[in-house]
Scaffold this motif. Structure first.
Motif, PDB file in Angstrom:
ATOM      1  N   ARG A  74     -74.427  81.285  -1.244  1.00  0.00           N
ATOM      2  CA  ARG A  74     -74.079  80.014  -0.603  1.00  0.00           C
ATOM      3  C   ARG A  74     -74.531  79.950   0.852  1.00  0.00           C
ATOM      4  O   ARG A  74     -74.805  78.882   1.379  1.00  0.00           O
ATOM      5  CB  ARG A  74     -72.570  79.784  -0.696  1.00  0.00           C
ATOM      6  N   GLU A  90     -62.351  81.061  -7.134  1.00  0.00           N
ATOM      7  CA  GLU A  90     -63.701  81.606  -7.087  1.00  0.00           C
ATOM      8  C   GLU A  90     -64.008  82.344  -8.387  1.00  0.00           C
ATOM      9  O   GLU A  90     -63.205  83.160  -8.860  1.00  0.00           O
ATOM     10  CB  GLU A  90     -63.852  82.579  -5.898  1.00  0.00           C
ATOM     11  N   THR A  99     -67.647  64.750   0.524  1.00  0.00           N
ATOM     12  CA  THR A  99     -66.713  65.236  -0.484  1.00  0.00           C
ATOM     13  C   THR A  99     -67.314  65.188  -1.877  1.00  0.00           C
ATOM     14  O   THR A  99     -67.000  66.030  -2.725  1.00  0.00           O
ATOM     15  CB  THR A  99     -65.394  64.424  -0.402  1.00  0.00           C
ATOM     16  N   SER A 139     -68.205  68.976 -11.728  1.00  0.00           N
ATOM     17  CA  SER A 139     -67.330  69.461 -10.661  1.00  0.00           C
ATOM     18  C   SER A 139     -66.352  70.524 -11.173  1.00  0.00           C
ATOM     19  O   SER A 139     -65.869  71.359 -10.397  1.00  0.00           O
ATOM     20  CB  SER A 139     -66.556  68.295 -10.038  1.00  0.00           C
ATOM     21  N   GLY A 143     -63.478  67.262  -1.579  1.00  0.00           N
ATOM     22  CA  GLY A 143     -63.589  67.234  -3.030  1.00  0.00           C
ATOM     23  C   GLY A 143     -62.815  66.081  -3.640  1.00  0.00           C
ATOM     24  O   GLY A 143     -62.988  65.755  -4.812  1.00  0.00           O
ATOM     25  N   ARG A 158     -70.142  72.604  -4.241  1.00  0.00           N
ATOM     26  CA  ARG A 158     -69.469  73.458  -3.255  1.00  0.00           C
ATOM     27  C   ARG A 158     -70.384  73.692  -2.056  1.00  0.00           C
ATOM     28  O   ARG A 158     -70.503  74.796  -1.529  1.00  0.00           O
ATOM     29  CB  ARG A 158     -69.037  74.797  -3.866  1.00  0.00           C
ATOM     30  N   TYR A 197     -69.719  68.247  -2.073  1.00  0.00           N
ATOM     31  CA  TYR A 197     -68.947  69.491  -2.128  1.00  0.00           C
ATOM     32  C   TYR A 197     -68.218  69.621  -3.469  1.00  0.00           C
ATOM     33  O   TYR A 197     -68.118  70.720  -4.025  1.00  0.00           O
ATOM     34  CB  TYR A 197     -67.926  69.533  -0.989  1.00  0.00           C
ATOM     35  N   GLY A 198     -67.722  68.511  -3.988  1.00  0.00           N
ATOM     36  CA  GLY A 198     -66.997  68.564  -5.247  1.00  0.00           C
ATOM     37  C   GLY A 198     -67.857  69.058  -6.395  1.00  0.00           C
ATOM     38  O   GLY A 198     -67.350  69.661  -7.346  1.00  0.00           O
ATOM     39  N   ARG A 214     -56.736  73.763  -4.716  1.00  0.00           N
ATOM     40  CA  ARG A 214     -57.253  75.098  -4.460  1.00  0.00           C
ATOM     41  C   ARG A 214     -58.264  75.475  -5.521  1.00  0.00           C
ATOM     42  O   ARG A 214     -58.011  75.365  -6.707  1.00  0.00           O
ATOM     43  CB  ARG A 214     -56.102  76.123  -4.454  1.00  0.00           C
ATOM     44  N   MET A 215     -59.441  75.888  -5.063  1.00  0.00           N
ATOM     45  CA  MET A 215     -60.516  76.264  -5.979  1.00  0.00           C
ATOM     46  C   MET A 215     -60.486  77.764  -6.242  1.00  0.00           C
ATOM     47  O   MET A 215     -60.390  78.558  -5.312  1.00  0.00           O
ATOM     48  CB  MET A 215     -61.893  75.873  -5.390  1.00  0.00           C
ATOM     49  N   THR A 239     -56.350  73.327   2.145  1.00  0.00           N
ATOM     50  CA  THR A 239     -56.900  72.470   1.092  1.00  0.00           C
ATOM     51  C   THR A 239     -56.810  70.985   1.434  1.00  0.00           C
ATOM     52  O   THR A 239     -57.291  70.151   0.676  1.00  0.00           O
ATOM     53  CB  THR A 239     -56.159  72.712  -0.240  1.00  0.00           C
TER      54      THR A 239
END
Length: 297
Positions: free
Chosen positions: A94, A295, A28, A175, A239, A35, A31-32, A292-293, A286
């Motif tokens: 990615r 984009e 996490t 982040s 995250g 990503r 990823y935070g 929710r990220m 999520t």
């Protein structure tokens, strides 16, 4: 099932969940910030366990000394992985970084087979962790209590670093917006390497405790714990550090209690973890505490 038996299962579930939580935190954190799902994370766990094995058996170091050196060595390996496999692809699509993460995982596992051989090896368990506390009919191995306590200590230390130090402030800024943080003069590459160092240290610590709980090491020992910790991170909200802890403990209880109440399904305990992943992705992608990220285009 008697109350004593239920309490026994609860302690076992807490121990397993604590291990999942420590591993999930590494997922996490990376990823935070980037990503990126670091699929080599489970293999760092394996390397940490092997370092302790060779430190105690080959060099005769005390267990505590071997554990500290193993955590440092595995942490440096995590930094090397970030520098060699991920940093050159930071601005690439990615999917390129994802393929690189999978390739690094296979490379570490194959290298471990060549260097360590594929034969499982026994692990030295300190005598002070093998004694038992007796509470009525409930028998608690000190190791069973040691794992959750160490997890709480390490998570508390991590939260202090993240929320009360300058590197932690930089990690939280990256982040949110890596480019703006770079423009403010933060050495982003150093902070990301520091993140991999901490995440790998937690993976190595969990690998050492995993090897104590299930006393053998082999080159593929990190695959299933790594996958399940990833599920725990997704469940808790990838995250989110508290989410990773909650997800890990919850997954540990799901596994142990499923076997406890439905022993005829014990052969499917791994399947329940993946069913949980599917349900989370369908109903709450999520996770419990995830955000929710958006984009950026």
């Amino acid at each position: 099932m008697t109350l004593d038996m239920f309490l026994q299962h609860c302690f076992n579930a807490l121990t397993l969940g604590s291990l999942y939580a420590l591993i999930a935190i590494g997922y996490t954190m990376v990823y935070g910030i980037l990503r990126l799902i670091n699929f080599a994370h489970g293999d760092i766990l394996m390397v940490g366990a092997y370092f302790v094995f060779f430190g105690t058996f080959a060099f005769g170091w005390p267990w505590g000394v071997a554990a500290i050196i193993a955590i440092l060595g595995a942490s440096l390996l995590g930094v090397v992985v970030e520098r060699v496999a991920y940093r050159p692809l930071r601005d690439a699509p990615r999917i390129s970084a994802l393929i690189s993460a999978i390739a690094v995982s296979f490379f570490i596992e194959s290298l471990a087979v060549v260097v360590f051989t594929g034969q499982p090896r026994p692990v030295l368990q300190p005598d002070w962790l093998l004694s038992v506390w007796q509470f009525g009919d409930v028998r608690i191995l000190k190791l069973t209590a040691f794992v959750p306590v160490m997890t709480i200590v390490l998570v508390a230390l991590l939260l202090y670093i993240v929320h009360h130090t300058k590197p932690g402030l930089a990690m939280r800024a990256i982040s949110k917006d890596i480019e703006t943080t770079r423009l403010l003069g933060v050495r982003v590459d150093n902070i990301i390497a520091f993140t991999f160092f901490i995440g790998s240290a937690l993976a190595a610590a969990s690998g050492i405790m995993w090897a104590l709980r299930y006393p053998q090491v082999h080159p593929y020992m990190g695959i299933m714990p790594g996958l399940k910790a990833f599920i725990a991170a997704v469940f808790g909200g990838i995250g989110s550090i508290p989410g990773a802890v909650i997800g890990g403990v919850a997954l540990g209880f799901v596994e142990i209690m499923t076997v406890a109440f439905m022993p005829e399904l014990s052969g499917f305990r791994d399947a329940f973890a993946f069913i949980l992943l599917v349900l989370v992705l369908v109903f709450k992608p999520t996770g419990l505490l995830g955000e929710r990220m958006e984009e950026k285009i």
